[in-house]
Design a protein around this motif. Structure first.
Motif, PDB file in Angstrom:
ATOM      1  N   PHE A   8       0.815  -1.166   0.084  1.00 25.44           N
ATOM      2  CA  PHE A   8       0.048   0.021  -0.008  1.00 25.44           C
ATOM      3  C   PHE A   8       0.980   1.265  -0.069  1.00 25.44           C
ATOM      4  CE2 PHE A   8      -2.149   3.488   2.346  1.00 25.44           C
ATOM      5  CZ  PHE A   8      -3.430   3.519   1.364  1.00 25.44           C
ATOM      6  N   ASP A   9       1.833   1.253   0.816  1.00 27.95           N
ATOM      7  CA  ASP A   9       3.083   2.486   0.862  1.00 27.95           C
ATOM      8  C   ASP A   9       3.311   2.636  -0.286  1.00 27.95           C
ATOM      9  OD1 ASP A   9       2.165   2.822   3.590  1.00 27.95           O
ATOM     10  OD2 ASP A   9       3.983   1.840   4.379  1.00 27.95           O
ATOM     11  N   SER A  10       3.918   1.521  -1.116  1.00 24.81           N
ATOM     12  CA  SER A  10       4.659   1.621  -2.324  1.00 24.81           C
ATOM     13  C   SER A  10       3.918   2.042  -3.387  1.00 24.81           C
ATOM     14  CB  SER A  10       5.146   0.469  -2.685  1.00 24.81           C
ATOM     15  OG  SER A  10       5.763   0.352  -3.967  1.00 24.81           O
ATOM     16  N   GLU A  11       2.338   1.620  -3.435  1.00 28.41           N
ATOM     17  CA  GLU A  11       1.437   2.240  -4.297  1.00 28.41           C
ATOM     18  C   GLU A  11       1.013   3.584  -4.268  1.00 28.41           C
ATOM     19  OE1 GLU A  11      -1.962  -0.362  -4.194  1.00 28.41           O
ATOM     20  OE2 GLU A  11      -0.888  -1.944  -4.934  1.00 28.41           O
ATOM     21  N   VAL A  12       1.007   4.033  -2.803  1.00 27.70           N
ATOM     22  CA  VAL A  12       0.638   5.551  -2.737  1.00 27.70           C
ATOM     23  C   VAL A  12       2.097   6.484  -3.193  1.00 27.70           C
ATOM     24  CG1 VAL A  12       0.552   7.301  -0.807  1.00 27.70           C
ATOM     25  CG2 VAL A  12      -0.826   5.130  -0.708  1.00 27.70           C
ATOM     26  N   TYR A  13       3.178   5.915  -2.655  1.00 32.79           N
ATOM     27  CA  TYR A  13       4.353   6.634  -3.319  1.00 32.79           C
ATOM     28  C   TYR A  13       4.444   6.707  -4.628  1.00 32.79           C
ATOM     29  CZ  TYR A  13       9.303   7.851  -3.954  1.00 32.79           C
ATOM     30  OH  TYR A  13      10.410   8.519  -4.136  1.00 32.79           O
TER      31      TYR A  13
END
Length: 59
Positions: free
Chosen positions: A21-26
């Motif tokens: 999720f963090d990677s997708e947001v980034y």
């Protein structure tokens, strides 16, 4: 007992999901930054929300 996911496995899956999720947001933020550089326009969260609501109403 083999049918159940143990607590360690569950913690690993949650951690992996959080990282994904963090990677997708980034990535989305990077894309937005690139688009802003290309178009010279940066949209506020209120503008995005308003556009989304308008799009939903028109369906």
């Amino acid at each position: 007992m083999d049918d159940f996911i143990n607590k360690e496995t569950l913690k690993k899956h949650i951690t992996m999901g959080e990282k994904l999720f963090d990677s997708e947001v980034y990535c989305k933020l990077q894309q937005a930054e690139q688009e802003a550089l290309l178009t010279g326009r940066r949209y506020s969260s209120k503008e995005v929300l308003s556009a989304m609501k308008d799009a939903i109403k028109s369906v």
